[in-house]
Design a protein around this motif. Structure first.
Motif, short mmCIF file in Angstrom:
data_model
loop_
_atom_site.label_atom_id
_atom_site.label_comp_id
_atom_site.label_asym_id
_atom_site.label_seq_id
_atom_site.Cartn_x
_atom_site.Cartn_y
_atom_site.Cartn_z
N PHE A 62 42.15 41.15 57.41
CA PHE A 62 40.97 40.68 56.68
C PHE A 62 40.73 41.69 55.56
O PHE A 62 40.53 42.88 55.83
CB PHE A 62 39.80 40.62 57.67
CG PHE A 62 38.44 40.39 57.04
CD1 PHE A 62 38.26 39.49 56.01
CD2 PHE A 62 37.33 41.08 57.50
CE1 PHE A 62 37.02 39.28 55.44
CE2 PHE A 62 36.08 40.87 56.94
CZ PHE A 62 35.94 39.98 55.92
N TRP A 63 40.79 41.24 54.30
CA TRP A 63 40.72 42.18 53.18
C TRP A 63 39.47 41.91 52.33
O TRP A 63 39.47 41.14 51.37
CB TRP A 63 41.98 42.08 52.33
CG TRP A 63 42.15 43.20 51.36
CD1 TRP A 63 42.23 43.10 50.01
CD2 TRP A 63 42.22 44.60 51.65
NE1 TRP A 63 42.38 44.32 49.43
CE2 TRP A 63 42.37 45.29 50.42
CE3 TRP A 63 42.21 45.34 52.84
CZ2 TRP A 63 42.49 46.67 50.34
CZ3 TRP A 63 42.33 46.72 52.76
CH2 TRP A 63 42.46 47.38 51.51
N PRO A 64 38.32 42.57 52.65
CA PRO A 64 37.08 42.37 51.90
C PRO A 64 37.16 42.73 50.42
O PRO A 64 36.49 42.08 49.60
CB PRO A 64 36.07 43.26 52.64
CG PRO A 64 36.63 43.41 54.00
CD PRO A 64 38.12 43.42 53.84
N PRO A 65 37.93 43.75 49.99
CA PRO A 65 37.94 44.09 48.56
C PRO A 65 38.30 42.93 47.64
O PRO A 65 37.85 42.88 46.49
CB PRO A 65 38.97 45.22 48.47
CG PRO A 65 38.93 45.86 49.80
CD PRO A 65 38.70 44.74 50.76
N SER A 66 39.14 41.99 48.12
CA SER A 66 39.49 40.86 47.26
C SER A 66 38.25 40.04 46.91
O SER A 66 38.08 39.60 45.76
CB SER A 66 40.53 39.98 47.96
OG SER A 66 40.02 39.49 49.20
N GLY A 67 37.37 39.80 47.88
CA GLY A 67 36.13 39.06 47.60
C GLY A 67 35.14 39.87 46.80
O GLY A 67 34.44 39.32 45.93
N ILE A 68 35.07 41.20 47.06
CA ILE A 68 34.13 42.06 46.32
C ILE A 68 34.55 42.16 44.86
O ILE A 68 33.72 42.09 43.94
CB ILE A 68 34.07 43.44 46.98
CG1 ILE A 68 33.55 43.32 48.42
CG2 ILE A 68 33.18 44.38 46.17
CD1 ILE A 68 33.64 44.61 49.21
N PHE A 69 35.85 42.34 44.62
CA PHE A 69 36.37 42.43 43.26
C PHE A 69 36.07 41.16 42.46
O PHE A 69 35.58 41.20 41.33
CB PHE A 69 37.88 42.67 43.33
CG PHE A 69 38.46 43.37 42.12
CD1 PHE A 69 37.82 43.35 40.89
CD2 PHE A 69 39.67 44.04 42.20
CE1 PHE A 69 38.36 43.99 39.79
CE2 PHE A 69 40.22 44.68 41.10
CZ PHE A 69 39.56 44.65 39.90
N LEU A 70 36.35 39.99 43.05
CA LEU A 70 36.11 38.73 42.37
C LEU A 70 34.62 38.52 42.09
O LEU A 70 34.23 38.08 41.00
CB LEU A 70 36.65 37.57 43.21
CG LEU A 70 36.41 36.15 42.66
CD1 LEU A 70 37.04 36.00 41.29
CD2 LEU A 70 36.94 35.11 43.63
N ALA A 71 33.76 38.86 43.06
CA ALA A 71 32.32 38.70 42.85
C ALA A 71 31.82 39.59 41.73
O ALA A 71 30.95 39.18 40.93
CB ALA A 71 31.58 39.01 44.15
N ALA A 72 32.38 40.82 41.63
CA ALA A 72 31.95 41.73 40.56
C ALA A 72 32.30 41.17 39.18
O ALA A 72 31.51 41.24 38.23
CB ALA A 72 32.59 43.09 40.76
N LEU A 73 33.51 40.61 39.04
CA LEU A 73 33.90 40.04 37.76
C LEU A 73 33.07 38.81 37.41
O LEU A 73 32.75 38.57 36.23
CB LEU A 73 35.39 39.67 37.78
CG LEU A 73 36.37 40.83 37.90
CD1 LEU A 73 37.80 40.31 37.87
CD2 LEU A 73 36.16 41.86 36.79
N LEU A 74 32.72 38.01 38.41
CA LEU A 74 31.92 36.81 38.16
C LEU A 74 30.47 37.14 37.81
O LEU A 74 29.84 36.41 37.05
CB LEU A 74 31.96 35.88 39.37
CG LEU A 74 33.31 35.24 39.69
CD1 LEU A 74 33.22 34.42 40.97
CD2 LEU A 74 33.77 34.35 38.54
N ARG A 75 29.95 38.23 38.36
CA ARG A 75 28.54 38.55 38.14
C ARG A 75 28.32 39.38 36.88
O ARG A 75 27.21 39.40 36.33
CB ARG A 75 28.00 39.29 39.38
CG ARG A 75 26.51 39.54 39.36
CD ARG A 75 25.74 38.25 39.17
NE ARG A 75 25.75 37.40 40.35
CZ ARG A 75 25.56 36.12 40.33
NH1 ARG A 75 25.40 35.49 39.18
NH2 ARG A 75 25.58 35.39 41.43
N THR A 76 29.34 40.06 36.37
CA THR A 76 29.18 40.91 35.19
C THR A 76 29.71 40.19 33.96
O THR A 76 30.47 39.22 34.04
CB THR A 76 29.94 42.23 35.37
OG1 THR A 76 31.33 41.95 35.64
CG2 THR A 76 29.37 43.03 36.51
N GLU A 77 29.30 40.70 32.79
CA GLU A 77 29.79 40.16 31.54
C GLU A 77 31.20 40.68 31.26
O GLU A 77 31.63 41.70 31.79
CB GLU A 77 28.84 40.55 30.40
CG GLU A 77 27.42 40.02 30.58
CD GLU A 77 26.51 40.45 29.45
OE1 GLU A 77 27.02 41.11 28.50
OE2 GLU A 77 25.30 40.16 29.52
#
Length: 621
Positions: A47-62
């Motif tokens: 289970f690799w949480p960083p993949s979801g965290i990384f994607l969420a950061a790009l989607l939430r930031t400009e």
């Protein structure tokens, strides 16, 4: 120099960015360590949480902030891999490159499919983020990662590594990306405000989920897995997206952790790789399913809230407008009346609910309204309808408005009416009409006074002159003759001196009545002045005028007056007769002059005579 307020805002923004960066670093490092902690194949995370965290950061930031995100993730990955887990720097850089490519692909896909940054509070957002981007971009990462691992680690097959990498990253995206997007969504995302009761209910649900998950996936291995699903459905229905994301995370940690230690339904059959794949696929499918369920519930709750807000605004608008609004069912019972309707007619809300519309219609208007009501029940509409309402106190109101009928499946449901109280306007209009009538009557009286002789009631000289001008113009236009008689009462001054002015006035009145009686309907009789009268004879030639003049003279002479007999002398002039006396008779003044000369000739030669103006030429020569 910038103003102090601008510097203060800038400082606050920088502090917020710094705090966000620190929080992201802590979260990303925590995700890396959680992934390592839950890994039970030696080299591959389950289970690799960083993949979801990384994607969420790009989607939430400009987009302009993405370089910062890439640098922070690179630093976190290098620190964890090299300092904490003894990985080489080159291999750490390779892993980060794979993760960055995967996150960048996912962000590109989401931004292409969604017009605005996702909040994962709708079904569309969930499907795009968790299923489309979560599946496709993790395939890219799994392909690159499998190539890297098979080159570095001997004995690993591409397919086995690809499956483990793909599902572990997909599980991280499905669980962490919706969770972070909902937690960082701007504004209110709850469809129902979290009251104290609901907060307690949410805590109970999460604790119950953890307890049931331990019973199902723990050492005891109780066959009650359906209870976990029941609690997840409860959470999805009651608490929507944020809580189901937390529930998915808690359940996944418990399931993977127990499977790693050989407990639960996934640790009993197959090889280690098969066990890992089973728990991964199970958690991915169930997590995505409950995300979809929560999204559907959220959308339904939002739609319900929007509908309620719309109904509340509409009801507030209808309730507070000045127009009289009512709704009547098929039996005529009033099912709704707004505040203006109730206050104007004097009924309370309780009394309105027991009223029939036929009770408030004026009895005289009731038959017409019943006919119109039947038309409405057939789907018709009534525009600019005017009615009279009877208030609770018995006062009559005049209203006008529009009515229509709401149809359901082709059947009438209820009428909807909007009326305006026009009682005051109608009263003002009635008063105005009355004023107009009185004004017209006053104008007629004024005209009558201005054109009528006060003593005899005949038309006066002013009216005579106007009528004479009209008749002369008509005669000249159409070539028809018009004649004028000037009649003078003989020796009237002596009569006044002998019998008094009052008796003389009575004589003038009786002469006037005689003239009116003898005159034709088309003739115009006027008092010219003193004892002199003028009679206009339209469409009458000289011979006809002479005959009429003789009739007037004889009627006066034969009338039995009380004190002594009365006679009159008459002069006659005709227009378009061809007689050139004193020049051609071409207008009213010359016609009067010619008639006056003929009258003077009658008086001069003995009175009680009639002479034509055209005969004077022969008599005087």
């Amino acid at each position: 120099m910038y103003p102090s307020s601008v510097r203060k805002i800038t400082d606050q923004h920088l502090c917020f960015q710094a705090a966000s960066a620190v929080l992201f670093v802590v979260l990303y490092l925590g995700g890396i360590e959680l992934g390592h902690l839950l890994s039970f194949p030696e080299h591959f995370p389950t289970f690799w949480p960083p993949s979801g965290i990384f994607l969420a950061a790009l989607l939430r930031t400009e987009t302009r902030q993405w370089p910062t995100v890439f640098l922070l993730t690179l630093g976190c990955s290098y620190f964890s891999d090299v300092s904490l887990h003894g990985c080489s720097g080159a291999l750490s850089l390779g892993f980060w490159t794979v993760n960055a490519t995967e996150a960048l692909t996912g962000a590109w896909l989401v931004r292409k499919l969604l017009r605005s940054p996702p909040n994962c509070d709708s079904l569309h957002d969930v499907l795009v983020v968790s299923l489309v981007a979560g599946v496709l971009n993790t395939m890219v990462g799994a392909s690159l990662g499998a190539l890297l691992i098979t080159r570095v680690v001997a004995g690993e097959t591409f397919t086995e590594v690809w499956h483990l990498w793909w599902v572990s990253d997909m599980l991280g995206v499905v669980i962490f990306t919706p969770l972070l997007l909902t937690l960082t969504a701007p504004g209110k995302i709850w469809s129902v405000e979290p009251t104290l009761y609901r907060k307690a209910e949410a805590v109970t649900a999460i604790l119950g989920l953890v307890f049931m998950s331990e019973l199902v996936y723990g050492p005891a291995q109780h066959p009650i897995a359906f209870l976990v699903v029941t609690i997840l459905i409860w959470i999805a229905l009651r608490f929507e997206m944020r809580m189901i994301c937390v529930a998915n995370l808690a359940r996944s940690i418990i399931a993977i952790g127990n499977t790693k230690h050989g407990f639960g339904p996934f640790a009993t059959d197959g090889t280690l790789s098969e066990q890992v794949l089973q728990v991964q696929v199970f958690l991915c499918l169930t997590s995505a399913s409950f995300l979809v369920l929560a999204a559907v519930v959220s959308e339904r709750h939002r739609a319900t809230r929007i509908l309620k807000d719309s109904e509340a605004r509409y009801r507030d608008l209808v309730e507070n407008i000045d127009d009289l609004v009512d709704s009547v069912n098929c039996d005529g019972r009033i099912v709704y009346a707004n505040r203006a309707w109730r206050e104007t007619l004097g009924y309370s809300p309780e009394e309105v609910s027991t009223l029939s519309i036929f009770q408030v219609i004026h009895p005289e208007d009731l038959p017409r309204y019943r006919r119109n009501f039947e038309r409405l029940m057939q789907g018709g509409t009534l525009d600019q309808m005017e009615l009279r309402f009877i208030t609770r106190t018995g006062r009559t109101l005049i209203v006008e408005g529009n009515c229509n009928c709401r149809m359901i499946d082709g059947q009438p449901s209820a009428t909807r009416s909007i009326f305006r109280d026009v009682t005051s306007r109608r009263e003002h209009e009635s008063q105005l009409k009355s004023y107009h009538r009185r004004l017209e009557e006053a104008n007629r009286q004024l005209l009558r006074l201005a054109t009528t002789d006060g003593l005899t009631g005949l038309q006066n000289r002013r009216a005579f002159e106007g009528r004479l001008t009209e008749e002369v113009e008509r005669s000249q236009r159409y070539g028809t003759p018009v004649s004028l008689l000037l009649l003078d009462v003989d020796h009237f001054k002596q009569f006044n001196d002998s019998f008094g002015h009052l008796v003389g006035d009575e004589v003038l009145k009786r002469v006037s009545r005689i003239l009116e009686a003898v005159a034709r309907a088309s003739d115009f009789v006027a008092r010219y002045g003193g004892e002199e009268f003028a009679i206009i004879l339209p469409n009458t030639d000289a011979s006809g005028a002479f005959s009429l003049a003789e009739r007037f003279r004889e009627a006066i002479a034969l009338e039995p007056f009380q004190d002594r007999g009365i006679t009159a002398s008459v002069g006659v002039a005709t227009l378009n007769s061809g007689f050139p006396l004193s020049g051609d008779v071409v207008d009213g003044s010359s016609l009067v002059k010619a008639a006056d000369e003929a009258l003077y000739f009658s008086k001069l030669h003995g009175r009680n005579q009639v002479h034509l103006a055209e005969d004077l030429h022969y008599l005087l020569t």
